[in-house]
Design an enzyme around this catalytic site. Structure first.
Site, PDB file in Angstrom:
ATOM      1  N   ARG A   1     -19.307 -69.216 -57.693  1.00  0.00           N
ATOM      2  CA  ARG A   1     -19.049 -70.116 -58.840  1.00  0.00           C
ATOM      3  C   ARG A   1     -18.988 -71.685 -58.197  1.00  0.00           C
ATOM      4  NH1 ARG A   1     -15.927 -73.471 -60.337  1.00  0.00           N
ATOM      5  NH2 ARG A   1     -14.122 -72.394 -59.626  1.00  0.00           N
ATOM      6  N   ASP A   2     -18.002 -71.709 -57.647  1.00  0.00           N
ATOM      7  CA  ASP A   2     -17.648 -73.154 -57.817  1.00  0.00           C
ATOM      8  C   ASP A   2     -18.501 -73.579 -56.590  1.00  0.00           C
ATOM      9  OD1 ASP A   2     -16.368 -75.285 -57.497  1.00  0.00           O
ATOM     10  OD2 ASP A   2     -14.851 -75.140 -56.773  1.00  0.00           O
TER      11      ASP A   2
ATOM     12  N   HIS B   1      -6.170 -73.779 -54.585  1.00  0.00           N
ATOM     13  CA  HIS B   1      -7.816 -74.181 -54.446  1.00  0.00           C
ATOM     14  C   HIS B   1      -8.454 -75.590 -53.469  1.00  0.00           C
ATOM     15  CE1 HIS B   1     -11.356 -73.751 -56.854  1.00  0.00           C
ATOM     16  NE2 HIS B   1     -11.904 -75.047 -56.734  1.00  0.00           N
TER      17      HIS B   1
ATOM     18  N   HIS C   1     -10.849 -78.234 -52.216  1.00  0.00           N
ATOM     19  CA  HIS C   1     -12.058 -79.021 -50.927  1.00  0.00           C
ATOM     20  C   HIS C   1     -11.665 -79.739 -50.122  1.00  0.00           C
ATOM     21  CE1 HIS C   1     -14.324 -77.344 -54.273  1.00  0.00           C
ATOM     22  NE2 HIS C   1     -13.214 -77.113 -54.991  1.00  0.00           N
TER      23      HIS C   1
ATOM     24  N   CYS D   1     -17.660 -80.534 -56.918  1.00  0.00           N
ATOM     25  CA  CYS D   1     -17.517 -80.422 -59.041  1.00  0.00           C
ATOM     26  C   CYS D   1     -18.536 -81.192 -59.393  1.00  0.00           C
ATOM     27  CB  CYS D   1     -16.407 -80.441 -59.212  1.00  0.00           C
ATOM     28  SG  CYS D   1     -16.605 -80.424 -61.273  1.00  0.00           S
TER      29      CYS D   1
ATOM     30  N   ASN E   1     -15.284 -76.249 -51.183  1.00  0.00           N
ATOM     31  CA  ASN E   1     -14.457 -75.321 -51.367  1.00  0.00           C
ATOM     32  C   ASN E   1     -14.323 -75.322 -49.096  1.00  0.00           C
ATOM     33  OD1 ASN E   1     -15.139 -74.004 -53.511  1.00  0.00           O
ATOM     34  ND2 ASN E   1     -13.337 -74.243 -54.142  1.00  0.00           N
TER      35      ASN E   1
HETATM   36  P1  HMG Z   1     -19.531 -80.578 -75.687  1.00  0.00           P
HETATM   37  O1  HMG Z   1     -20.756 -80.878 -75.292  1.00  0.00           O
HETATM   38  O2  HMG Z   1     -18.422 -81.053 -76.123  1.00  0.00           O
HETATM   39  O3  HMG Z   1     -19.225 -78.879 -76.695  1.00  0.00           O
HETATM   40  O4  HMG Z   1     -19.192 -79.684 -73.973  1.00  0.00           O
HETATM   41  P2  HMG Z   1     -19.839 -78.957 -77.844  1.00  0.00           P
HETATM   42  O5  HMG Z   1     -18.535 -77.809 -78.600  1.00  0.00           O
HETATM   43  O6  HMG Z   1     -19.957 -79.873 -79.047  1.00  0.00           O
HETATM   44  O7  HMG Z   1     -20.901 -78.012 -78.267  1.00  0.00           O
HETATM   45  C1  HMG Z   1     -22.228 -79.329 -78.025  1.00  0.00           C
HETATM   46  C2  HMG Z   1     -23.150 -78.324 -77.495  1.00  0.00           C
HETATM   47  O8  HMG Z   1     -22.620 -77.270 -76.167  1.00  0.00           O
HETATM   48  C3  HMG Z   1     -23.327 -76.664 -78.794  1.00  0.00           C
HETATM   49  O9  HMG Z   1     -24.916 -76.648 -78.542  1.00  0.00           O
HETATM   50  C4  HMG Z   1     -23.119 -75.380 -78.599  1.00  0.00           C
HETATM   51  O10 HMG Z   1     -23.503 -74.756 -78.324  1.00  0.00           O
HETATM   52  C5  HMG Z   1     -22.932 -75.804 -76.463  1.00  0.00           C
HETATM   53  P3  HMG Z   1     -26.095 -77.395 -78.999  1.00  0.00           P
HETATM   54  O11 HMG Z   1     -25.917 -77.042 -80.773  1.00  0.00           O
HETATM   55  O12 HMG Z   1     -25.721 -78.477 -78.977  1.00  0.00           O
HETATM   56  O13 HMG Z   1     -27.550 -76.764 -78.774  1.00  0.00           O
HETATM   57  N1  HMG Z   1     -22.136 -74.655 -76.028  1.00  0.00           N
HETATM   58  C6  HMG Z   1     -21.872 -73.524 -74.613  1.00  0.00           C
HETATM   59  N2  HMG Z   1     -22.695 -72.869 -74.931  1.00  0.00           N
HETATM   60  C7  HMG Z   1     -22.459 -72.050 -73.611  1.00  0.00           C
HETATM   61  N3  HMG Z   1     -21.056 -72.143 -73.117  1.00  0.00           N
HETATM   62  C8  HMG Z   1     -20.366 -72.712 -73.745  1.00  0.00           C
HETATM   63  C9  HMG Z   1     -20.369 -73.145 -74.863  1.00  0.00           C
HETATM   64  N4  HMG Z   1     -19.614 -74.392 -75.050  1.00  0.00           N
HETATM   65  C10 HMG Z   1     -20.082 -75.179 -75.692  1.00  0.00           C
HETATM   66  N5  HMG Z   1     -19.455 -72.008 -73.634  1.00  0.00           N
HETATM   67  C11 HMG Z   1     -18.301 -77.955 -72.931  1.00  0.00           C
HETATM   68  C12 HMG Z   1     -17.902 -79.670 -73.849  1.00  0.00           C
HETATM   69  C13 HMG Z   1     -16.565 -77.570 -72.704  1.00  0.00           C
HETATM   70  C14 HMG Z   1     -18.921 -77.297 -73.535  1.00  0.00           C
HETATM   71  C15 HMG Z   1     -18.535 -79.060 -71.425  1.00  0.00           C
HETATM   72  O14 HMG Z   1     -18.233 -80.435 -71.554  1.00  0.00           O
HETATM   73  C16 HMG Z   1     -19.243 -78.187 -71.157  1.00  0.00           C
HETATM   74  O15 HMG Z   1     -20.125 -76.774 -70.262  1.00  0.00           O
HETATM   75  N6  HMG Z   1     -17.800 -78.216 -69.590  1.00  0.00           N
HETATM   76  C17 HMG Z   1     -18.611 -76.986 -68.314  1.00  0.00           C
HETATM   77  C18 HMG Z   1     -17.861 -78.753 -66.722  1.00  0.00           C
HETATM   78  C19 HMG Z   1     -18.145 -77.385 -65.981  1.00  0.00           C
HETATM   79  O16 HMG Z   1     -18.759 -76.330 -65.957  1.00  0.00           O
HETATM   80  N7  HMG Z   1     -17.171 -78.196 -64.557  1.00  0.00           N
HETATM   81  C20 HMG Z   1     -17.747 -77.044 -63.602  1.00  0.00           C
HETATM   82  C21 HMG Z   1     -16.618 -76.477 -63.486  1.00  0.00           C
HETATM   83  S1  HMG Z   1     -14.406 -77.290 -63.035  1.00  0.00           S
HETATM   84  C22 HMG Z   1     -14.840 -77.386 -61.775  1.00  0.00           C
HETATM   85  O17 HMG Z   1     -15.588 -76.828 -60.980  1.00  0.00           O
HETATM   86  C23 HMG Z   1     -13.188 -76.779 -61.174  1.00  0.00           C
HETATM   87  C24 HMG Z   1     -12.570 -75.797 -60.244  1.00  0.00           C
HETATM   88  O18 HMG Z   1     -13.602 -75.498 -58.997  1.00  0.00           O
HETATM   89  C25 HMG Z   1     -10.926 -76.097 -60.301  1.00  0.00           C
HETATM   90  C26 HMG Z   1     -10.869 -77.336 -59.269  1.00  0.00           C
HETATM   91  O19 HMG Z   1     -11.807 -77.653 -58.379  1.00  0.00           O
HETATM   92  O20 HMG Z   1     -10.426 -78.866 -59.276  1.00  0.00           O
HETATM   93  C27 HMG Z   1     -12.501 -74.679 -61.466  1.00  0.00           C
HETATM   94 MG    MG Z   2     -13.468 -76.116 -57.441  1.00  0.00          MG
END
Ligand code: HMG
Ligand code: MG
Length: 299
Positions: free
Chosen positions: A15-16, A207, A209, A240, A249
């Site tokens: 995933r990450d 966690h 990086h 990220c 990581n």
């Molecule tokens: P948004 O654009 O504000 O969402 O994004 P929305 O609710 O307005 O929906 C817009 C569109 O997205 C719609 O589709 C929804 O159906 C779709 P459309 O009508 O335009 O075709 N949608 C989805 N589709 C699939 N799965 C879903 C989903 N939700 C809405 N769950 C949202 C808000 C949260 C969805 C967006 O910002 C997003 O997906 N962000 C993900 C970011 C991400 O994955 N970042 C990396 C992970 S975090 C990380 O790595 C940190 C970590 O490792 C810890 C660390 O290192 O600190 C965990």
């Molecule tokens: Mg991370």
């Protein structure tokens, strides 16, 4: 504080790691990666995320990954879910645990999940409810705990405030993420000491990086704080997409070598992880990010 006798590693490479790789990787290869990591002895693997494919195209196909993997008994296969839509998809795919992800920084929260910290916590409430009905536990992440790419320094009290909320809503464990790898061991100890005052220490995870090469030192600092759950990534994959310059990581192989040297049990076979890391690095056409793997595989 004496060191823990055993540590649980959360393998986040599928995933990450893969969420930040430029070269596309097929569902078949993702499944193979998860299956090979299961065979290494990891008891917890984050196998994908149910986020918007427009935001993170690398994680599209996570449902197919969950359908394709060979689930080993005793292994938890988890996925990231930012909202109810993601949680419903994840639960339908049969995940063993869902993870919600918040941030300690308002700007990072906006850039990563397009809402404020407060709004994200509101969005997690229905996720918690759906997971409870399904009998699936929830893990919480907090990003930018030791610094933010947009806001700079983050006070430990900011992290503690979010941790309290996640704990109160029912997160089983809270992983503190140094998203951009800027932390150092002293700051890491202060952070865990501060957060452990409001959330039980045995429900906290680290966690790290490795952007500034401090991840292993920070992990050791957290061990000294009595933390015994750590996230790591085979071959040090990843980063990220919403934190420019963030590298992978801490490599699972390097963590395993450190823990073996300390006599701390993990149940994971280091040589097997080195083999998996070599394979996935080759598949992605990138250098292996694990120093231990480099040492073990150079001619
Ligand atoms: P948004 O654009 O504000 O969402 O994004 P929305 O609710 O307005 O929906 C817009 C569109 O997205 C719609 O589709 C929804 O159906 C779709 P459309 O009508 O335009 O075709 N949608 C989805 N589709 C699939 N799965 C879903 C989903 N939700 C809405 N769950 C949202 C808000 C949260 C969805 C967006 O910002 C997003 O997906 N962000 C993900 C970011 C991400 O994955 N970042 C990396 C992970 S975090 C990380 O790595 C940190 C970590 O490792 C810890 C660390 O290192 O600190 C965990
Ligand atoms: Mg991370």
């Amino acid at each position: 504080m004496t060191l823990p006798r055993a540590v649980r590693l959360v393998e986040v490479g599928p995933r990450d790691g893969l969420q930040n790789e430029a070269s596309p990787i097929s569902v078949v290869d993702k499944v193979r990666l998860v299956d090979e990591l299961s065979a290494c002895g990891f008891s917890y693997i984050e196998a994908g995320s149910f986020v918007s494919p427009k935001w993170v195209p690398q994680m599209a196909g996570s449902a197919e990954v969950f359908a394709g993997i060979n689930r080993h008994p005793g292994v938890t296969y988890a996925a990231l879910t930012p909202n109810l839509q993601g949680a419903e998809a994840a639960l339908a795919a049969g995940v063993g645990e869902v993870a919600v992800f918040a941030a300690a920084s308002e700007t990072f929260s906006q850039r990563n999940i397009n809402c404020s910290i407060g709004q994200s916590l509101e969005r997690f409430a229905p996720v918690m409810a759906a997971a409870r009905v399904a009998g699936v536990p929830v893990r919480g992440y907090i990003s930018c705990v030791l610094g933010c790419p947009y806001e700079g320094a983050i006070a430990p009290a900011q992290v503690a405030a979010v941790a309290v909320e996640l704990h109160a809503m029912g997160c089983r464990e809270i992983s503190l993420g140094d998203t951009i790898g800027v932390g150092t061991p002293g700051a890491t100890r202060t952070l865990f000491d501060t957060v452990a005052a409001v959330v039980p220490r045995d429900q906290l995870a680290g966690h790290f990086h490795d952007t500034y090469g401090q991840a292993l030192a920070n992990l050791y600092a957290a061990l000294l704080e009595g933390i015994s759950v750590f996230d790591s990534s085979v071959a040090g994959l990843g980063g990220c997409p919403y934190a420019r310059g963030a590298s992978g990581n801490v490599a699972s192989e390097d963590v395993l070598y450190l823990l073996q040297g300390l006599g701390i049990d993990t149940g994971v076979n280091l040589d097997a992880v080195v083999g998996v890391g070599q394979w996935i690095s080759g598949r992605l056409g990138r250098a292996n990010g694990s120093r231990v793997a480099l040492a073990r595989t150079c001619a």
